[in-house]
Design an enzyme around this catalytic site. Structure first.
Site, PDB file in Angstrom:
ATOM      1  CB  VAL A  28      -0.966   0.012   1.216  1.00 48.35           C
ATOM      2  CG1 VAL A  28      -1.804   1.281   1.222  1.00 48.35           C
ATOM      3  CG2 VAL A  28      -1.870  -1.220   1.194  1.00 48.35           C
TER       4      VAL A  28
ATOM      5  NE  ARG B  40      12.063  -5.948   4.121  1.00 48.77           N
ATOM      6  CZ  ARG B  40      11.481  -6.496   3.070  1.00 48.77           C
ATOM      7  NH1 ARG B  40      12.039  -7.483   2.441  1.00 48.77           N
ATOM      8  NH2 ARG B  40      10.313  -6.038   2.622  1.00 48.77           N
TER       9      ARG B  40
ATOM     10  CD  GLU C 254     -13.980   5.189   3.030  1.00 49.89           C
ATOM     11  OE1 GLU C 254     -14.577   6.175   3.470  1.00 49.89           O
ATOM     12  OE2 GLU C 254     -14.502   4.060   2.950  1.00 49.89           O
TER      13      GLU C 254
ATOM     14  CB  VAL D  65     -13.868  -1.167   5.911  1.00 48.53           C
ATOM     15  CG1 VAL D  65     -14.976  -2.155   5.574  1.00 48.53           C
ATOM     16  CG2 VAL D  65     -13.566  -1.185   7.399  1.00 48.53           C
TER      17      VAL D  65
ATOM     18  CG  ASP E 228      -8.773  -8.461   6.578  1.00 45.78           C
ATOM     19  OD1 ASP E 228      -7.950  -7.571   6.857  1.00 45.78           O
ATOM     20  OD2 ASP E 228      -9.610  -8.353   5.665  1.00 45.78           O
TER      21      ASP E 228
ATOM     22  CE  LYS F  89     -10.800  -5.535   5.316  1.00 48.58           C
ATOM     23  NZ  LYS F  89     -10.459  -6.410   4.199  1.00 48.58           N
TER      24      LYS F  89
HETATM   25  P1  NDP Z   1       3.164  -4.787   3.639  1.00 53.27           P
HETATM   26  O1  NDP Z   1       3.582  -5.927   4.490  1.00 53.27           O
HETATM   27  O2  NDP Z   1       3.270  -4.905   2.164  1.00 53.27           O
HETATM   28  O3  NDP Z   1       3.956  -3.448   4.065  1.00 53.27           O
HETATM   29  C1  NDP Z   1       4.242  -3.141   5.406  1.00 53.27           C
HETATM   30  C2  NDP Z   1       5.278  -2.036   5.413  1.00 53.27           C
HETATM   31  O4  NDP Z   1       5.533  -1.659   6.765  1.00 53.27           O
HETATM   32  C3  NDP Z   1       6.620  -2.430   4.821  1.00 53.27           C
HETATM   33  O5  NDP Z   1       7.138  -1.374   4.054  1.00 53.27           O
HETATM   34  C4  NDP Z   1       7.493  -2.678   6.057  1.00 53.27           C
HETATM   35  O6  NDP Z   1       8.862  -2.380   5.820  1.00 53.27           O
HETATM   36  C5  NDP Z   1       6.932  -1.657   6.995  1.00 53.27           C
HETATM   37  N1  NDP Z   1       7.151  -1.990   8.384  1.00 53.27           N
HETATM   38  C6  NDP Z   1       6.868  -3.134   9.033  1.00 53.27           C
HETATM   39  N2  NDP Z   1       7.192  -3.035  10.333  1.00 53.27           N
HETATM   40  C7  NDP Z   1       7.716  -1.810  10.497  1.00 53.27           C
HETATM   41  C8  NDP Z   1       8.251  -1.109  11.607  1.00 53.27           C
HETATM   42  N3  NDP Z   1       8.303  -1.661  12.821  1.00 53.27           N
HETATM   43  N4  NDP Z   1       8.709   0.163  11.435  1.00 53.27           N
HETATM   44  C9  NDP Z   1       8.661   0.733  10.206  1.00 53.27           C
HETATM   45  N5  NDP Z   1       8.154   0.119   9.120  1.00 53.27           N
HETATM   46  C10 NDP Z   1       7.692  -1.132   9.270  1.00 53.27           C
HETATM   47  O7  NDP Z   1       1.652  -4.467   4.068  1.00 53.27           O
HETATM   48  P2  NDP Z   1       0.508  -3.791   3.188  1.00 53.27           P
HETATM   49  O8  NDP Z   1       1.030  -2.600   2.507  1.00 53.27           O
HETATM   50  O9  NDP Z   1      -0.201  -4.833   2.412  1.00 53.27           O
HETATM   51  O10 NDP Z   1      -0.528  -3.365   4.342  1.00 53.27           O
HETATM   52  C11 NDP Z   1      -0.300  -2.224   5.121  1.00 53.27           C
HETATM   53  C12 NDP Z   1      -1.564  -1.908   5.923  1.00 53.27           C
HETATM   54  O11 NDP Z   1      -2.628  -1.678   5.022  1.00 53.27           O
HETATM   55  C13 NDP Z   1      -2.029  -3.040   6.849  1.00 53.27           C
HETATM   56  O12 NDP Z   1      -2.624  -2.468   7.986  1.00 53.27           O
HETATM   57  C14 NDP Z   1      -3.073  -3.739   6.020  1.00 53.27           C
HETATM   58  O13 NDP Z   1      -4.003  -4.428   6.794  1.00 53.27           O
HETATM   59  C15 NDP Z   1      -3.695  -2.544   5.335  1.00 53.27           C
HETATM   60  N6  NDP Z   1      -4.412  -2.848   4.106  1.00 53.27           N
HETATM   61  C16 NDP Z   1      -3.813  -3.574   3.115  1.00 53.27           C
HETATM   62  C17 NDP Z   1      -4.487  -3.836   1.945  1.00 53.27           C
HETATM   63  C18 NDP Z   1      -3.891  -4.651   0.848  1.00 53.27           C
HETATM   64  O14 NDP Z   1      -4.625  -4.962  -0.111  1.00 53.27           O
HETATM   65  N7  NDP Z   1      -2.620  -5.012   0.891  1.00 53.27           N
HETATM   66  C19 NDP Z   1      -5.869  -3.330   1.736  1.00 53.27           C
HETATM   67  C20 NDP Z   1      -6.391  -2.550   2.833  1.00 53.27           C
HETATM   68  C21 NDP Z   1      -5.685  -2.336   3.971  1.00 53.27           C
HETATM   69  P3  NDP Z   1       9.740  -3.207   4.743  1.00 53.27           P
HETATM   70  O15 NDP Z   1       9.251  -2.749   3.394  1.00 53.27           O
HETATM   71  O16 NDP Z   1      11.119  -2.769   5.021  1.00 53.27           O
HETATM   72  O17 NDP Z   1       9.467  -4.642   5.021  1.00 53.27           O
HETATM   73  N1  HSE Z   2      -6.154  -8.751   3.055  1.00 56.48           N
HETATM   74  C1  HSE Z   2      -7.234  -7.866   2.827  1.00 56.48           C
HETATM   75  C2  HSE Z   2      -8.221  -8.514   1.867  1.00 56.48           C
HETATM   76  C3  HSE Z   2      -6.749  -6.578   2.243  1.00 56.48           C
HETATM   77  O1  HSE Z   2      -7.863  -9.503   1.226  1.00 56.48           O
HETATM   78  O2  HSE Z   2      -9.341  -8.044   1.776  1.00 56.48           O
HETATM   79  C4  HSE Z   2      -7.833  -5.536   2.077  1.00 56.48           C
HETATM   80  O3  HSE Z   2      -8.284  -5.082   3.314  1.00 56.48           O
END
Ligand code: NDP
Ligand code: HSE
Length: 436
Positions: free
Chosen positions: A17, A49, A131, A134, A203, A207
Site C-alpha cells: 500500500v 529494511r 477509509e 474497510v 481480517d 472490518k
Molecule cells: P506490507 O507488508 O506490504 O507493508 C508493510 C510495510 O511496513 C513495509 O514497508 C514494512 O517495511 C513496513 N514496516 C513493518 N514493520 C515496520 C516497523 N516496525 N517500522 C517501520 N516500518 C515497518 O503491508 P501492506 O502494505 O499490504 O498493508 C499495510 C496496511 O494496510 C495493513 O494495515 C493492512 O491491513 C492494510 N491494508 C492492506 C491492503 C492490501 O490490499 N494489501 C488493503 C487494505 C488495507 P519493509 O518494506 O522494510 O518490510
Molecule cells: N487482506 C485484505 C483482503 C486486504 O484480502 O481483503 C484488504 O483489506
C-alpha cells in the site's frame, strides 16, 4: 488561494500500500496541491529494511526510526500503513501528541483498540481517517458516517475480504485448489502479511467490527464478532451449493436486533443463491449492502484489496485531512453514543444447510425430522440420495436438509443431537444460508 508552505507528510510503511501511496503522491502532485490548496511534501518514509530498493523514493527520506519521524514536530499528516497492533498504535498516538493528524489503513488495530486512538485524536484535536481499512477502494465508511448520519442503519451485509473471495471464486470457477488460489492472492498483494488473518476470518471480523461501530453508533471490538474462516470449506461444499443453485461466500453481517436494543456482528462462510447480487462478486472485489430505515437498500461495490485501490482510499483521506488542517478544523470523530450491547451468535436468526451421511433404511428420515422438531427448527427442503458403502453394497445415503430461519443456538443444538443418532454416520457439512 494556494498556500506556498507545503504540508509535510510522513509515510510509515512502504510495502504493497505505502509504495502506491508514494507513487500517486508524486505523479499527481499538482492535482493534489490544487485540490488541497497547498503542495504536499513527502518528509520521511519509515520502513523495516532500509537497504531495499524503493522505486521513485529519494533514499535520503528512508528511515528505520519511525518514532523519531513522528516526533519531529513539523509533520502535518502521518500515514500509517505498517499494519498490526504495535508499534502502529504507539506511533499513531505519538503522532497526535506531536501535532500530526493520521490516516491509517490498519483495520486490525482499529478493531482491537480503536477507542484508544479516537480518544487520543480527540484529546489533541487531530483527525483520524481510515477509509482504506474497510473494503479497499470502495467509499463506504464516509457514506456510512456522513451521508447516512441522518438515517437509521439496521443492517450491513457483504463481502469485505478480497483474498477469501478470490480463493472461493477460483475454487468455484476454475476448480483451483485452496493453496494454489491463496498463493496467487498473496502474489497479487491482496493477502495480509500473515494470510491466516484472511483465511481464518480475522481480517473480515475486524472490518465487521468497524462497520458495526459506525453503522450503529456504538463500540464493537474484534472479540465481539463471531468469526469462522473458510479453512473448513471443501470442494464438496461448493459442489453441493451449486446443486442448490447457490454459491459459497465469506460474509460479514452486522445487524440491529428487531427490538433495537442490541446488535450482532458475525463473519462466516454462507451459501447464497446465484441470483443474489453478491453471488456475482468475483476475484478480489468486495460488495456491501447497507439497509437503512429511510434510504432503503444501498449497495457499494468495487476493488477490495491490492496496492493501487487501497492507496486511492488513503489519498482520499489525505486530501480530506489536509483540507481540514488548512481550514483549522477537524472532521467527525467517533460516534458511540448508543452504547448498544453486542449479542452472542446464539441469538442470530438464520438458516442452515446440513449434509448428513445416514443409514439408508426405514425410519431414518423420521428420526432425523424428529430431532429438528424437538429443537423447534422447521425444515424447508430435504434431498436424499442413496449411495454404495465402502464394500459397494449400498445401504447408505446422503441426506441434505435445508431449514427455515431459526435461532443459531437452536440450529447448533439440532446438529449436536443429530451427531448422537446411531443412524447418522457423520455430519458431512454445515453451512448457513443467507441472502434469500
Ligand atoms: P506490507 O507488508 O506490504 O507493508 C508493510 C510495510 O511496513 C513495509 O514497508 C514494512 O517495511 C513496513 N514496516 C513493518 N514493520 C515496520 C516497523 N516496525 N517500522 C517501520 N516500518 C515497518 O503491508 P501492506 O502494505 O499490504 O498493508 C499495510 C496496511 O494496510 C495493513 O494495515 C493492512 O491491513 C492494510 N491494508 C492492506 C491492503 C492490501 O490490499 N494489501 C488493503 C487494505 C488495507 P519493509 O518494506 O522494510 O518490510
Ligand atoms: N487482506 C485484505 C483482503 C486486504 O484480502 O481483503 C484488504 O483489506
Amino acid at each position: 488561494m494556494m498556500r506556498t508552505r507545503p504540508l509535510k507528510v510522513a509515510l510509515l510503511g512502504c510495502g504493497v500500500v505505502g509504495s502506491e501511496v508514494a507513487r500517486i503522491m508524486a505523479t499527481h502532485a499538482d492535482d493534489l496541491a490544487a485540490r488541497i490548496g497547498a503542495p504536499l511534501e513527502l518528509a520521511g518514509v519509515a520502513v523495516r529494511r532500509p537497504s531495499k530498493v524503493r522505486e521513485g523514493i529519494d533514499p535520503a527520506l528512508i528511515t528505520t526510526d519511525a518514532t523519531a519521524l513522528v516526533k519531529r514536530g513539523d509533520i502535518d499528516v502521518v500515514i500509517e500503513v505498517i499494519g498490526g497492533i504495535e508499534p502502529a498504535r504507539t506511533l499513531i498516538t505519538t503522532a497526535f501528541e506531536h501535532g500530526a493528524s493520521v490516516v491509517s489503513a490498519n483495520k486490525a488495530l482499529l478493531a482491537e483498540d480503536g477507542a484508544t486512538l479516537f480518544a487520543a485524536a480527540e484529546k489533541h484535536g487531530r483527525d483520524l481517517y481510515y477509509e482504506a481499512a474497510v473494503a479497499g477502494a470502495i467509499p463506504l465508511l464516509r457514506p456510512l458516517r456522513e451521508s447516512l448520519a441522518g438515517d437509521k442503519v439496521n443492517r450491513v451485509l457483504g463481502i469485505v475480504n478480497g483474498t477469501t473471495n478470490f480463493i472461493l471464486d477460483r475454487m468455484d470457477s476454475s476448480g483451483a485448489g485452496y493453496s494454489e488460489a491463496l498463493d496467487e492472492a498473496t502474489a497479487l498483494g491482496y493477502a495480509e502479511a500473515d494470510p491466516t488473518a484472511d483465511v481464518e476470518g480475522f481480517d473480515a471480523a475486524a472490518k465487521a467490527a468497524i462497520l458495526a461501530g459506525i453503522a450503529f453508533h456504538t463500540r464493537v471490538r474484534l472479540d465481539d464478532v463471531h468469526r469462522e474462516g473458510l479453512t473448513e470449506v471443501t470442494s464438496a461444499d461448493i459442489a453441493s451449493a451449486r446443486r442448490m443453485g447457490c454459491t459459497v461466500k465469506l460474509l460479514a453481517i452486522c445487524e440491529r436486533a428487531a427490538d433495537g436494543r442490541s446488535v450482532t456482528a458475525r463473519v462466516h462462510p454462507a451459501m447464497i443463491p446465484l441470483s443474489h447480487p453478491l453471488a456475482s462478486v468475483r476475484e478480489a472485489y468486495n460488495a456491501v449492502f447497507v439497509e437503512a430505515e429511510a434510504a432503503g437498500r444501498l449497495m457499494f461495490y468495487g476493488p477490495g484489496a491490492g496496492g493501487p485501490p487501497t492507496a486511492s482510499a488513503v489519498l482520499g483521506d489525505l486530501v480530506a485531512v489536509c483540507r481540514n488542517k488548512i481550514g483549522g478544523s477537524t472532521g467527525p470523530g467517533e460516534s458511540a453514543y448508543t452504547r448498544l450491547p453486542v449479542s452472542s451468535m446464539g441469538e442470530v436468526v438464520t438458516r442452515y444447510h446440513i449434509s448428513l451421511d445416514v443409514a439408508d433404511k426405514p425410519g431414518v428420515l423420521a428420526q432425523v425430522a424428529t430431532v429438528f422438531a424437538e429443537h423447534d427448527v422447521s425444515i424447508d427442503t430435504v434431498r436424499q440420495q442413496g449411495r454404495l458403502d465402502s464394500e459397494g453394497l449400498g445401504g447408505e445415503a446422503s441426506l441434505v436438509v435445508v431449514t427455515h430461519r431459526a435461532p443459531d443456538a437452536a440450529l447448533s443444538g439440532t446438529v449436536e443431537a443429530l451427531r448422537k443418532l446411531d443412524t447418522v454416520r457423520g455430519v458431512a457439512s454445515i453451512m448457513r444460508v443467507e441472502g434469500e
